[in-house]
Design a protein around this motif. Structure first.
Motif, mmCIF file in Angstrom:
data_model
loop_
_atom_site.group_PDB
_atom_site.id
_atom_site.type_symbol
_atom_site.label_atom_id
_atom_site.label_comp_id
_atom_site.label_asym_id
_atom_site.label_seq_id
_atom_site.Cartn_x
_atom_site.Cartn_y
_atom_site.Cartn_z
ATOM 1 N N VAL A 261 4.545 0.748 5.807
ATOM 2 C CA VAL A 261 3.167 0.510 6.027
ATOM 3 C C VAL A 261 2.815 2.207 6.831
ATOM 4 C CG1 VAL A 261 1.495 -0.257 8.000
ATOM 5 C CG2 VAL A 261 3.125 -1.851 6.551
ATOM 6 N N LEU A 262 3.787 2.720 7.520
ATOM 7 C CA LEU A 262 3.467 3.880 8.067
ATOM 8 C C LEU A 262 3.311 5.102 6.908
ATOM 9 C CD1 LEU A 262 5.808 3.971 11.237
ATOM 10 C CD2 LEU A 262 3.340 3.782 11.052
ATOM 11 N N PHE B 52 -4.434 0.859 0.012
ATOM 12 C CA PHE B 52 -3.715 0.509 1.189
ATOM 13 C C PHE B 52 -4.297 -0.663 2.132
ATOM 14 C CE2 PHE B 52 -3.880 1.308 5.818
ATOM 15 C CZ PHE B 52 -2.471 1.170 6.193
ATOM 16 N N LEU B 53 -5.531 -0.350 2.247
ATOM 17 C CA LEU B 53 -6.268 -1.679 3.076
ATOM 18 C C LEU B 53 -5.946 -3.129 2.256
ATOM 19 C CD1 LEU B 53 -9.318 -0.103 4.198
ATOM 20 C CD2 LEU B 53 -7.369 -0.415 5.606
ATOM 21 N N LEU B 54 -5.865 -3.143 1.206
ATOM 22 C CA LEU B 54 -5.595 -4.392 0.403
ATOM 23 C C LEU B 54 -4.322 -5.000 0.481
ATOM 24 C CD1 LEU B 54 -7.653 -3.948 -2.992
ATOM 25 C CD2 LEU B 54 -8.068 -5.565 -1.054
ATOM 26 N N GLY B 55 -3.362 -3.936 0.454
ATOM 27 C CA GLY B 55 -1.928 -4.368 0.672
ATOM 28 C C GLY B 55 -1.301 -4.347 2.126
ATOM 29 N N LEU B 56 -2.124 -4.040 3.051
ATOM 30 C CA LEU B 56 -1.956 -4.075 4.556
ATOM 31 C C LEU B 56 -1.617 -5.787 4.911
ATOM 32 C CD1 LEU B 56 -1.405 -2.798 7.113
ATOM 33 C CD2 LEU B 56 -3.895 -2.922 7.595
ATOM 34 N N ASP C 116 -0.942 -8.280 3.133
ATOM 35 C CA ASP C 116 0.149 -8.851 2.421
ATOM 36 C C ASP C 116 1.482 -8.414 3.274
ATOM 37 O OD1 ASP C 116 -1.231 -10.202 0.683
ATOM 38 O OD2 ASP C 116 -0.874 -8.396 -0.958
ATOM 39 N N THR C 117 1.537 -7.014 3.424
ATOM 40 C CA THR C 117 2.570 -6.550 4.350
ATOM 41 C C THR C 117 2.918 -7.060 5.706
ATOM 42 O OG1 THR C 117 2.303 -4.315 3.023
ATOM 43 C CG2 THR C 117 3.970 -4.464 4.875
ATOM 44 N N GLU C 118 1.610 -7.330 6.224
ATOM 45 C CA GLU C 118 1.684 -7.856 7.729
ATOM 46 C C GLU C 118 2.217 -9.238 7.801
ATOM 47 O OE1 GLU C 118 1.109 -6.465 10.475
ATOM 48 O OE2 GLU C 118 0.510 -4.487 9.912
ATOM 49 N N ALA C 119 1.966 -10.048 6.694
ATOM 50 C CA ALA C 119 2.497 -11.402 6.642
ATOM 51 C C ALA C 119 3.863 -11.281 6.395
ATOM 52 C CB ALA C 119 1.759 -12.294 5.542
ATOM 53 N N ILE D 30 4.307 -11.775 -10.701
ATOM 54 C CA ILE D 30 4.114 -10.544 -9.912
ATOM 55 C C ILE D 30 4.465 -11.147 -8.490
ATOM 56 C CG2 ILE D 30 1.747 -11.359 -9.693
ATOM 57 C CD1 ILE D 30 3.384 -7.892 -9.244
ATOM 58 N N ASN D 31 3.971 -12.458 -8.012
ATOM 59 C CA ASN D 31 4.286 -12.883 -6.642
ATOM 60 C C ASN D 31 5.741 -13.107 -6.267
ATOM 61 O OD1 ASN D 31 1.476 -13.148 -6.256
ATOM 62 N ND2 ASN D 31 1.355 -15.424 -7.344
ATOM 63 N N GLU D 32 6.442 -13.686 -7.443
ATOM 64 C CA GLU D 32 7.716 -13.704 -7.002
ATOM 65 C C GLU D 32 8.609 -12.245 -7.032
ATOM 66 O OE1 GLU D 32 10.070 -16.024 -9.579
ATOM 67 O OE2 GLU D 32 8.562 -17.616 -9.760
#
Length: 566
Positions: free
Chosen positions: A285-286, A258-262, A264-267, A202-204
């Motif tokens: 994100v938007l 959404f808050l959990l995935g935020l 990872d997306t920011e990184a 899943i990480n890959e």
């Protein structure tokens, strides 16, 4: 031995030129049908007539002309493109999934026929490997759609192995095409591995999703669904969120996901190297943030009466749901600001690298484009100050005011740049002074605290750039517009001795010193004198002065001859 063109190259060129660049499977299917019709007509390989169908099979003896192999390939491509078109339509019409599987099986059947025909002495080794990889790829897609993960993974691995060997055996130009195919297949392999039981995949998969272009083909929707499921499992343990010193409970699953995935997306945004990937991640994100805000709004509507009666003891103005909505709105507006700032930074680099150049018919960026972006940023900052629950937060208001000054300075700077382009020196000079004024206000308000300006554009660098531009502006204003005008540079030197300009042509063999040939000069006419008095003078008679003619005949004539004339 006829040499059949590279299968992957034929497919790639056909798809790029006929709709697949924009994901238009229907257009590509129409192209495949038309090309099949042309090939059959050229080869006189018709399947009967308009009244009766007569099936014909292509045999290995026909391979003296490699267009017969192209017939089978286009049949497979037409079936595959129809399947992909039905996959999109099946999102709203589930029954089309049966037709989708039927078309995929048809494509696999044609691919197997292509591999069988290529197993001939008349076909070279490269084409044989290409046909095997193509058959394995379509077979893997069919098994993938049927959720037979082990068979799909086996087929995709076979296809990947063949393309890797082909990439290492040929030139770099051909290797690029094969490596692209390997990159397209790799996410499918990892997804199959995850479904078989490899939880580390899943990480890959998430890293592959963040690559330029993202996931494609059958994997795109499945990968998004997988990531949503993973986040949903993690969201079950999330109960609250803290922002601006206030802890708010989070009961809406959509907001939790959404808050959990935020994070990872920011990184991923920070790690992204190209602007296209950043833009795609910002849009993701938007989009997710808008969905989360909509979920909060629906919850607020259902609890309208309770929201009006609820008074928070600490803040005293807004309920927990309203404060959560303010937090999500803050994330959305902040992300929009960062996206526009990233776009402005990219445009500014292009503006400095290619000033006023037009390349390949594409318009180069202008200062006006940057002004529009900064206008949107300032509008977003104004919306941030009006968020419910933030009116009395002095530190938040000061932070937004500081950001507003910074972006006003940059907006003013590019307005000045646009005036420089049209040679309005005085207006540009006034705007540069305004930029310095804003920049000094930013430095005074920020003080010694560097954290206030950490995530903002560099104001000190802007001050240096403005000072340099002011010197250039003064020089341009003194020298005048003629420095930059070609018509003035092409004026002969004798006509511009009192004006300074840098003209490299003066030191060449074709220096324009004087105008040659010279222009015609107007001159005065030769004077004419008219005797006007002569018309009024009475002249004396001169008849008495005239010789009287005498009458003479033959005798006079004879005398005249001999000179005896009286």
């Amino acid at each position: 031995m006829p040499r059949f063109a590279i299968t992957a190259l034929i497919i790639k060129e056909s798809q790029q030129q006929h709709g697949m660049r924009h994901g238009d499977f229907q257009r590509y299917r129409g192209y495949c049908s038309r090309r099949l019709r042309r090939l059959r007509k050229t080869l006189s390989f018709k399947m009967g007539n308009r009244h009766k169908f007569t099936g014909k099979k292509i045999t290995k003896e026909m391979l003296s002309d490699n267009r017969y192999l192209l017939l089978v390939l286009m049949d497979a491509e037409r079936a595959w493109s129809y399947a992909m078109q039905l996959k999109i339509e099946a999102n709203t019409e589930p029954r089309k999934r049966f037709h989708l599987l039927s078309r995929l099986r048809k494509a696999v059947k044609h691919a197997e026929e292509l591999e069988r025909l290529c197993d001939s002495d008349r076909v070279d080794a490269k084409t044989k490997l290409e046909a095997q990889a193509y058959n394995a790829y379509l077979g893997g897609m069919l098994q993938f759609e049927n959720q037979h993960w082990e068979e799909a993974m086996k087929a995709f691995n076979k296809c990947k192995t063949i393309y890797e060997k082909l990439a290492s055996a040929f030139t770099e130009e051909q290797a690029v095409l094969y490596n692209q195919r390997v990159e397209e297949i790799s996410p499918n392999i990892r997804y199959c591995a995850y479904n078989i039981g490899d939880k580390t995949a899943i990480n890959e998969l998430m890293q592959m999703r963040l690559r330029p272009g993202g996931a494609e083909g059958l994997l795109a929707e499945k990968l998004e669904a997988l990531i949503s499921q993973t986040r949903a499992k993690q969201a079950a343990t999330m109960s609250e969120v803290e922002w601006r010193g206030r802890t708010v409970p989070v009961k809406i699953d959509k907001v939790r996901i959404f808050l959990l995935g935020l994070a990872d997306t920011e990184a991923a945004i920070k790690q992204a190297d190209d602007e296209e990937t950043k833009e795609r991640l910002f849009e993701s994100v938007l989009s997710e943030c808008r969905d989360a805000i909509q979920g909060v709004r629906e919850e607020l509507k259902s609890e309208q009466r309770q929201r009006d009666a609820t008074v928070d003891g600490e803040m005293g103005k807004v309920s927990n749901l309203q404060f959560l909505q303010s937090y999500l709105s803050y994330i959305k507006l902040s992300t929009a600001i960062r996206r526009n700032e990233s776009m402005a930074s990219s445009l500014q680099k292009e503006l400095l690298r290619q000033p006023q150049d037009e390349e390949d018919g594409k318009r180069s960026p202008r200062p006006q484009d940057l002004i529009r972006l900064y206008d949107i940023i300032l509008q977003n900052l104004a919306e941030l100050t009006q968020l419910p629950g933030m009116e009395d937060d002095q530190s938040f208001q000061k932070e937004i005011a500081l950001k507003t000054l910074v972006y006003k300075a940059y907006r003013c700077f590019f307005i000045a740049q646009s005036y420089v382009l049209v040679k309005k020196w005085s207006e540009a000079l006034v705007l540069y002074d305004r930029v310095l004024k804003y920049a000094k206000e930013v430095q005074n308000k920020a003080g010694n605290s560097k954290n206030s300006l950490k995530d903002l554009p560099d104001v000190q660098e802007l001050i240096k750039q403005v000072n340099a531009e002011k010197y250039s502006l003064h020089a341009a204003a003194i020298l005048g517009e003629y420095i930059l005008m070609d018509c003035f540079i092409h004026t002969p030197l004798s006509d511009r001795l009192d004006n300074f300009t840098l003209d490299p042509s003066l030191v060449t063999k074709h220096a324009s010193l004087v105008q040659f040939p010279p222009d015609f000069q107007p001159i005065s006419c030769k004077p004419l004198f008219f005797d006007l008095a002569l018309n009024h003078v009475s002249l004396p008679s001169l008849e008495d002065k005239l010789e009287q003619k005498s009458k003479s005949g033959l005798t006079g004539y004879i005398k005249g001859i001999f000179g005896f004339r009286s």
